[in-house]
Write a protein that holds these residues in place. Structure first.
Motif, PDB file in Angstrom:
ATOM      1  N   VAL A  53     -14.666 -10.463 -10.560  1.00 48.95           N
ATOM      2  CA  VAL A  53     -13.324 -10.011 -10.195  1.00 48.95           C
ATOM      3  C   VAL A  53     -13.446  -9.015  -9.056  1.00 48.95           C
ATOM      4  N   SER A  54     -12.677  -9.222  -7.997  1.00 50.74           N
ATOM      5  CA  SER A  54     -12.684  -8.305  -6.852  1.00 50.74           C
ATOM      6  C   SER A  54     -11.605  -7.245  -7.046  1.00 50.74           C
ATOM      7  N   ILE A  68      -2.821  15.029   5.016  1.00 44.85           N
ATOM      8  CA  ILE A  68      -2.491  14.828   3.596  1.00 44.85           C
ATOM      9  C   ILE A  68      -2.055  13.374   3.477  1.00 44.85           C
ATOM     10  N   VAL A  69      -2.835  12.580   2.755  1.00 41.90           N
ATOM     11  CA  VAL A  69      -2.617  11.140   2.690  1.00 41.90           C
ATOM     12  C   VAL A  69      -2.355  10.729   1.244  1.00 41.90           C
ATOM     13  N   GLY A  70      -1.258   9.995   1.034  1.00 37.94           N
ATOM     14  CA  GLY A  70      -0.972   9.420  -0.271  1.00 37.94           C
ATOM     15  C   GLY A  70      -1.566   8.030  -0.360  1.00 37.94           C
ATOM     16  N   TYR A  71      -2.251   7.743  -1.473  1.00 41.03           N
ATOM     17  CA  TYR A  71      -2.859   6.423  -1.695  1.00 41.03           C
ATOM     18  C   TYR A  71      -2.171   5.822  -2.908  1.00 41.03           C
ATOM     19  N   LEU A  72      -1.286   4.869  -2.660  1.00 43.14           N
ATOM     20  CA  LEU A  72      -0.400   4.363  -3.699  1.00 43.14           C
ATOM     21  C   LEU A  72      -0.726   2.928  -4.061  1.00 43.14           C
ATOM     22  N   GLY A  73      -0.290   2.539  -5.253  1.00 42.93           N
ATOM     23  CA  GLY A  73      -0.456   1.163  -5.683  1.00 42.93           C
ATOM     24  C   GLY A  73      -0.120   1.029  -7.147  1.00 42.93           C
ATOM     25  N   PRO A  74       0.280  -0.169  -7.573  1.00 47.21           N
ATOM     26  CA  PRO A  74       0.562  -0.380  -9.002  1.00 47.21           C
ATOM     27  C   PRO A  74      -0.722  -0.316  -9.815  1.00 47.21           C
ATOM     28  N   ALA A  77      -4.291  -2.129  -9.039  1.00 39.69           N
ATOM     29  CA  ALA A  77      -4.295  -2.536  -7.629  1.00 39.69           C
ATOM     30  C   ALA A  77      -5.614  -2.238  -6.931  1.00 39.69           C
ATOM     31  N   GLY A  78      -6.416  -1.311  -7.468  1.00 35.33           N
ATOM     32  CA  GLY A  78      -7.677  -0.939  -6.842  1.00 35.33           C
ATOM     33  C   GLY A  78      -7.765   0.509  -6.416  1.00 35.33           C
ATOM     34  N   ILE A 246      -2.041   0.092  -1.547  1.00 33.27           N
ATOM     35  CA  ILE A 246      -2.974  -0.970  -1.879  1.00 33.27           C
ATOM     36  C   ILE A 246      -2.358  -1.833  -2.967  1.00 33.27           C
ATOM     37  N   ASP A 247      -2.514  -3.141  -2.841  1.00 32.95           N
ATOM     38  CA  ASP A 247      -1.992  -4.068  -3.840  1.00 32.95           C
ATOM     39  C   ASP A 247      -2.929  -5.266  -3.931  1.00 32.95           C
ATOM     40  N   LYS A 248      -3.287  -5.612  -5.157  1.00 30.01           N
ATOM     41  CA  LYS A 248      -4.223  -6.715  -5.413  1.00 30.01           C
ATOM     42  C   LYS A 248      -5.523  -6.533  -4.638  1.00 30.01           C
TER      43      LYS A 248
END
Length: 346
Positions: A53-54, A68-74, A77-78, A246-248
């Motif tokens: 699985v990747s 200042i960086v937001g790193y978002l994802g469900p 998502a990784g 990031i997503d999938k």
């Protein structure tokens, strides 16, 4: 970075608080084609099958000092896999990453001098010790000189209002107090990069506000770079200059909030307060999506000025409010796949 009740490998070079970071051409984070695979074993005990699985696939980005960086994802998502590669916990299966001039998985001791890490659901403090003793142990772990530690501790406890709780065992602290203690521990050695994973999860409104204002102050006055993962989009709107989604396992977006709002087809809403209740307003260029007594919500598909002029011409209006798309709706639309996958930047 220590886990609860455990001291990991010591750092050999003192870290002394210094002035804000000066601009540098070298990114503090540089990921190129980053990937991470996991092998899953499935099925009955005697007939198990294995599949790969990747979790992260071909992720490329840079973060400059002072951002200042937001790193978002469900969920799934990784995000966590990426953060673990950046902090040296996981080794990439593909690509390369450098953080603060180091290879994270091969130079963890050196990296520890340059970064601070806070996980919202797991403390780095010692559970049964008073907060003050936990912070003293952190000083020894990072080999911070006593005078520098005392100066930095006084500054951080003042900013985070921790003085009344320094002699309280960590297990007796509220969630908000413990989170402020974790932030203090992460910053005592004056790291260049602060990595935060859900730092405001479960906190009340006052605690969230305190932590957000503190982070802005640390970034502004010390030049500390901050990378934050969060599901609380209030954190994003208040803190972040830039957002990556990031997503999938793939990077779906990299830009600032205005760019994100412009990219996602989320309509603006005109809230109309009429003098008296009335049927749904019918005007060209807008659709009435909700009616509650004299208040109506119109989704705009046309120039707001033209719609407002038509509404005020045909209705008795007490008040008007134009609402821009909120970040929650924008990110939700992005998760649903309504944005092309090439809205990224290196």
């Amino acid at each position: 970075m220590p886990t609860e009740g455990q001291i990991t490998e010591p750092v050999t070079t003192p870290a002394v608080p210094g002035p804000p970071a000066s601009p540098s051409a070298e990114p503090i984070i540089e990921a190129v084609g980053l990937g991470r695979d996991f092998v899953l074993s499935e099925g009955p005990f005697l007939r198990r099958t294995r599949r790969t699985v990747s979790a992260v696939r071909d992720v490329t980005f840079t973060v400059q000092p002072g951002e200042i960086v937001g790193y978002l994802g469900p969920n799934g998502a990784g995000k966590s896999s990426t953060m673990k590669m950046l902090t040296g916990i996981l080794t990439p299966s593909a690509g390369s990453v450098r953080v603060a001039g180091t290879n994270p998985s091969r130079q963890r001791t050196r990296l520890a001098r340059e970064i601070g890490v806070v996980f919202g659901q797991r403390t780095t403090l010692w559970w049964d010790l008073p907060l003050r003793d936990s912070l003293t142990l952190t000083r020894h772990l990072y080999r911070v000189p006593a005078d520098a530690h005392a100066e930095r501790l006084a500054e951080l406890t003042g900013l985070l209002e921790l003085e009344p709780f320094l002699d309280t065992p960590v297990r007796q602290l509220s969630l908000g107090q413990r989170m402020r203690g974790d932030l203090t521990a992460a910053l005592l050695h004056a790291p260049r990069l602060l990595v935060l994973d859900e730092p405001t999860i479960g906190l009340d409104v006052v605690s969230k506000s305190t932590i957000r204002e503190f982070l802005l102050k640390v970034n502004r006055e010390r030049g500390t770079t901050i990378l934050i993962t969060t599901h609380d989009l209030g954190d994003v709107e208040r803190l972040c200059d830039r957002v990556m989604v990031i997503d999938k396992g793939r990077l779906a977006f990299d830009g600032d909030l205005p760019e994100l709002r412009a990219t996602v087809p989320t309509p603006r809403v005109l809230v109309v307060d009429l003098v008296a209740p009335a049927p749904a307003i019918q005007v060209s260029g807008a659709t009435t999506v909700r009616v509650e007594g004299p208040r109506q919500w119109l989704e705009l598909a046309d120039n707001p000025a033209r719609v407002v002029a038509e509404v005020t011409r045909e209705q008795e209006v007490a008040d008007l409010t134009l609402r821009e798309p909120d970040i929650e709706g924008v990110v939700s639309a992005l998760y649903r796949g309504t944005v092309p996958a090439d809205n990224t930047r290196a």
